[in-house]
Design an enzyme around this catalytic site. Structure first.
Site, short mmCIF file in Angstrom:
data_model
loop_
_atom_site.label_atom_id
_atom_site.label_comp_id
_atom_site.label_asym_id
_atom_site.label_seq_id
_atom_site.Cartn_x
_atom_site.Cartn_y
_atom_site.Cartn_z
N TYR A 153 0.83 -1.21 0.00
CA TYR A 153 0.00 0.00 0.00
C TYR A 153 0.87 1.25 0.00
CZ TYR A 153 -3.40 3.51 1.42
OH TYR A 153 -4.18 4.64 1.46
N LYS A 157 1.37 4.12 -2.98
CA LYS A 157 1.13 5.55 -2.77
C LYS A 157 2.39 6.37 -3.00
CE LYS A 157 -3.21 5.10 -1.91
NZ LYS A 157 -4.18 5.54 -2.94
#
Length: 254
Positions: A153, A157
């Site tokens: 994750y 990002k």
């Protein structure tokens, strides 16, 4: 006021983007997997505002679905095609909260498809029609997690932030802008889906979705490239960027 296309537009930050943009007079194209929920959201927004709302059901981990959304973004309003989108909000999220060693590879790769591949493809489709018109904006929803060592994750990002910075350079002088917004913990259903209880984060660590979205849209209008809502998360981002990577790793997965 123009048309805004929002991915993940039926819940969380995406839903808040939809309401605030509709209140400002923008027509909407809402993209999400759940067609029934999309229809309900669109109906509520139409009841309260005077804007037009298109719904485009799509799973952004599926290449064919991504291409359907890209086709809508490529429309220019000429030759009978739908009117051009002036603001793309790449908001669709994907929770990958498990330790990588215990997660399924297919799950991790679906996360990359949604948070990286779809962002690149849709941004490309959008700027191809925005640049010739000399106006438009791309808003990519990243996260303060981009500056941590938080697995797939955080890595996705981090890609979004760097990609947006590069895109902003490429768009300089075209009349089109690119912004990455990096929220901290925000009250939405995303963290519940990710299995992160609110009690695990101090109360002062939480932001409200309306505040995050209002700040992000204000920064888009100002041409800010990396937007970090709230002073506390601005400070956290500066600190994380200043730390050596071994120090960031020592903090663990925030």
């Amino acid at each position: 006021m123009g048309i805004a296309l929002i991915t993940g537009g039926s819940a969380g930050l995406g839903l808040e983007f939809a309401w605030q943009l509709a209140a400002a007079g923008h027509d909407l194209v809402l993209v999400a997997r759940n067609e029934e929920r999309l229809a309900e959201v669109a109906a509520r927004i139409r009841e309260v505002t005077d804007v037009r709302v298109e719904v485009l059901p799509a799973d952004l981990s599926v290449p064919d679905d991504v291409e359907r959304v890209a086709d809508r973004l490529a429309s220019t309003g000429e030759g009978g095609t739908p009117a051009a989108v002036g603001l793309l909000v790449n908001n669709a999220g994907f929770a990958t909260s498990r330790d990588f060693t215990r997660s399924r590879a297919t799950t991790e790769l679906r996360g990359v498809d949604v948070m990286v591949r779809a962002v690149v493809r849709l941004s490309h489709a959008a700027v191809q029609q925005m640049v010739p018109r000399g106006r438009g904006a791309v808003l990519n929803v990243a996260s303060v997690a981009a500056f941590t060592a938080g697995g797939t994750y955080a890595a996705a990002k981090a890609y979004v932030v760097t990609f947006t910075e590069g895109l902003a350079i490429d768009l300089k002088g075209t009349g089109v802008t690119a912004t990455a917004v990096c929220p901290g913990f925000t009250h939405t259903e995303f963290h519940e889906r990710a299995g992160i209880p609110e009690s695990s984060v101090p109360g002062w660590g939480w932001l409200d979705a309306p505040f995050v979205v209002k700040q992000a849209l204000a920064d888009v209008r100002r041409g800010v490239v990396v937007s970090t809502p709230s002073l506390r998360y601005k400070a956290a981002s500066v600190a994380l960027r200043a730390l050596p990577r071994w120090g960031v790793r020592a903090l663990g997965k925030l």
